[in-house]
Design an enzyme around this catalytic site. Structure first.
Site, mmCIF file in Angstrom:
data_model
loop_
_atom_site.group_PDB
_atom_site.id
_atom_site.type_symbol
_atom_site.label_atom_id
_atom_site.label_comp_id
_atom_site.label_asym_id
_atom_site.label_seq_id
_atom_site.Cartn_x
_atom_site.Cartn_y
_atom_site.Cartn_z
ATOM 1 N N HIS A 92 0.813 -1.223 0.000
ATOM 2 C CA HIS A 92 0.000 0.000 0.000
ATOM 3 C C HIS A 92 0.842 1.267 0.000
ATOM 4 O O HIS A 92 0.338 2.343 -0.307
ATOM 5 C CB HIS A 92 -0.991 -0.005 1.180
ATOM 6 C CG HIS A 92 -0.390 0.292 2.518
ATOM 7 N ND1 HIS A 92 -0.080 -0.689 3.431
ATOM 8 C CD2 HIS A 92 -0.048 1.462 3.115
ATOM 9 C CE1 HIS A 92 0.403 -0.145 4.523
ATOM 10 N NE2 HIS A 92 0.442 1.160 4.360
ATOM 11 N N ASP A 124 -0.023 -7.588 1.446
ATOM 12 C CA ASP A 124 0.388 -6.185 1.488
ATOM 13 C C ASP A 124 1.912 -6.050 1.520
ATOM 14 O O ASP A 124 2.466 -5.233 2.243
ATOM 15 C CB ASP A 124 -0.232 -5.452 2.674
ATOM 16 C CG ASP A 124 -0.186 -3.935 2.486
ATOM 17 O OD1 ASP A 124 -0.193 -3.476 1.336
ATOM 18 O OD2 ASP A 124 -0.109 -3.212 3.502
ATOM 19 N N GLY A 198 3.698 6.213 8.308
ATOM 20 C CA GLY A 198 5.100 6.390 7.931
ATOM 21 C C GLY A 198 5.959 5.221 8.371
ATOM 22 O O GLY A 198 6.993 4.946 7.771
ATOM 23 N N ASN A 199 5.531 4.501 9.433
ATOM 24 C CA ASN A 199 6.223 3.271 9.841
ATOM 25 C C ASN A 199 5.924 2.109 8.911
ATOM 26 O O ASN A 199 6.667 1.118 8.887
ATOM 27 C CB ASN A 199 5.825 2.859 11.261
ATOM 28 C CG ASN A 199 6.612 3.566 12.342
ATOM 29 O OD1 ASN A 199 6.048 4.194 13.229
ATOM 30 N ND2 ASN A 199 7.932 3.449 12.289
ATOM 31 N N SER A 200 4.828 2.191 8.158
ATOM 32 C CA SER A 200 4.421 1.072 7.310
ATOM 33 C C SER A 200 5.540 0.649 6.379
ATOM 34 O O SER A 200 6.117 1.465 5.673
ATOM 35 C CB SER A 200 3.195 1.463 6.486
ATOM 36 O OG SER A 200 2.062 1.621 7.300
ATOM 37 N N GLY A 251 -12.504 -20.919 -0.745
ATOM 38 C CA GLY A 251 -13.795 -20.368 -1.145
ATOM 39 C C GLY A 251 -14.892 -20.636 -0.144
ATOM 40 O O GLY A 251 -15.999 -21.049 -0.504
ATOM 41 N N VAL A 252 -14.586 -20.395 1.135
ATOM 42 C CA VAL A 252 -15.583 -20.600 2.185
ATOM 43 C C VAL A 252 -15.624 -19.383 3.103
ATOM 44 O O VAL A 252 -14.666 -18.625 3.219
ATOM 45 C CB VAL A 252 -15.273 -21.851 3.039
ATOM 46 C CG1 VAL A 252 -15.363 -23.107 2.200
ATOM 47 C CG2 VAL A 252 -13.910 -21.740 3.713
#
Length: 372
Positions: A92, A124, A198-200, A251-252
């Site tokens: 992201h 991510d 900003g830590n991401s 798919g559950v």
């Protein structure tokens, strides 16, 4: 697989000192800035040593996005060097970055332009390639789950402040995080170390300076989260090699089994996960039976996969993410109509999802999670 196992890593110069003396430097959950020229007694702090051993490998990630905010937007986050060509960060942070639109600033104030070589919206994670990497050592991912109450450090650029460190403990493991695209991120680490926008993308490291996880988000509630190194060890090599990573998909939709459901389906203990939905044409379609609205406890209850007990949704997600790949056939032990049965299911890759608009500031919103 350790993605840096064949790459040179930083020298291990951490001294073996007493635990009480090492942990006396900062209070739990505090933040600290380490400056050059400190007194000699401060140098003996294990936190100071780890900071000085690792901070040169942590970068400020900035992304120019002229299409955001009417022509003047961008993203900001953190990242860290894993070998002599690559930097890891959050998807992201760099999502939708234009060509040559990612700039990295190193601790020595050198700048480099990076290209995005691989991204994965589900975990991510993203990998950047840097030509002419500065002479900094690589950080290594651990291969095991951290211990609860283990001391950790968050390194990065909160609010754009470069070369920052915050200290805390591992306050939870096997957390299930909602990703920016909805599917859950399993096996995540919870910490009380300060995490801010900003830590991401920055590293969560142990007191050997090894990476336990990649910082994902804070909650403004004195806890933050990191994507585990165990998941990164599977995803990152694929991003470098293929530019993408395929996650296993059943798919559950499932929910925890409480005492009421356990009693209704004939379980002695409240354990396992109740199948509440089955996606049409998904691997589970025709194999598993979901509960109905009129009979909430009528669906299959998954209690084990490939001989491993599944007490809750977090364990099911972690098993799929860390132990399986698309194309694998797994054996499910289920309870249906009060009887214990087995069923086989062949996993497929997750279907594509619409990419959301990336947030500005390097910290995602946390929408509800979608089941595997």
């Amino acid at each position: 697989m350790d993605v840096t196992s064949e790459q040179p890593t930083r020298r291990r110069v951490l001294r073996t000192i007493g635990t009480a003396a090492a942990f006396g430097g900062f209070g739990i959950g505090s933040s600290a800035a380490v400056q050059d020229g400190q007194e000699d007694d401060d140098v003996d702090s294990r936190f100071t040593e780890v900071y000085r051993e690792t901070i040169e490998s942590v970068v400020l990630v900035t992304v120019s996005r002229p299409d955001v905010g009417g022509g003047g937007g961008g993203g900001l986050g953190s990242g860290f060097v894993i070998d002599d060509q690559h930097v890891v960060t959050n998807n992201h942070v760099v999502q939708n970055a234009p060509e040559n639109g990612v700039e990295l600033q190193f601790r020595n104030q050198e700048w480099r332009t990076a290209s995005v070589v691989g991204t994965d919206v589900y975990s991510d994670l993203a990998v950047l390639r840097v030509e002419n990497m500065p002479d900094v050592a690589a950080l290594s991912f651990v291969e095991s789950e951290p211990a609860i109450a283990q001391n950790v450090l968050v390194l990065g650029n909160p609010l754009g402040l470069d070369a920052s460190i915050s200290q805390g403990i591992v306050s939870g493991v096997d957390r299930v995080l909602p990703s920016p695209v909805g599917f859950a991120i399993p096996a995540a680490i919870q910490t009380d170390a300060a995490v801010n926008p900003g830590n991401s993308g920055g590293p969560l490291v142990d007191l050997d300076g090894d990476v336990l996880g990649i910082v994902f988000a804070g909650t403004n509630q004195t806890i933050g989260f990191a994507i585990s190194a165990r998941l990164a060890n599977r995803v990152v090599p694929a991003l470098i090699e293929d530019g993408e990573y395929e996650h296993s998909y059943m798919g559950v939709g499932v929910q925890p089994v409480g005492p009421e459901i356990a009693d209704a389906v004939g379980l002695e203990d409240a354990t396992g996960v109740l199948v509440t939905d089955v996606v049409s044409n998904a691997p589970a379609d025709g194999v598993l039976e979901p509960a109905t609205r009129s009979r909430p406890a009528s669906g299959d209850v998954i209690v084990a996969v490939d001989g491993r007990e599944i007490p809750n949704q977090a364990q099911l997600l972690s098993f799929l993410a860390l132990e399986t790949s698309p194309g694998d056939t797994i054996e499910l032990r289920i309870v249906r109509d009060g009887e214990l049965r087995t069923a086989e299911l062949t996993l497929e890759p997750r279907p594509p999802v619409e990419r959301p608009q990336p947030p500005v500031g390097g910290s995602p919103d946390l929408p509800p999670a979608i089941d595997p």
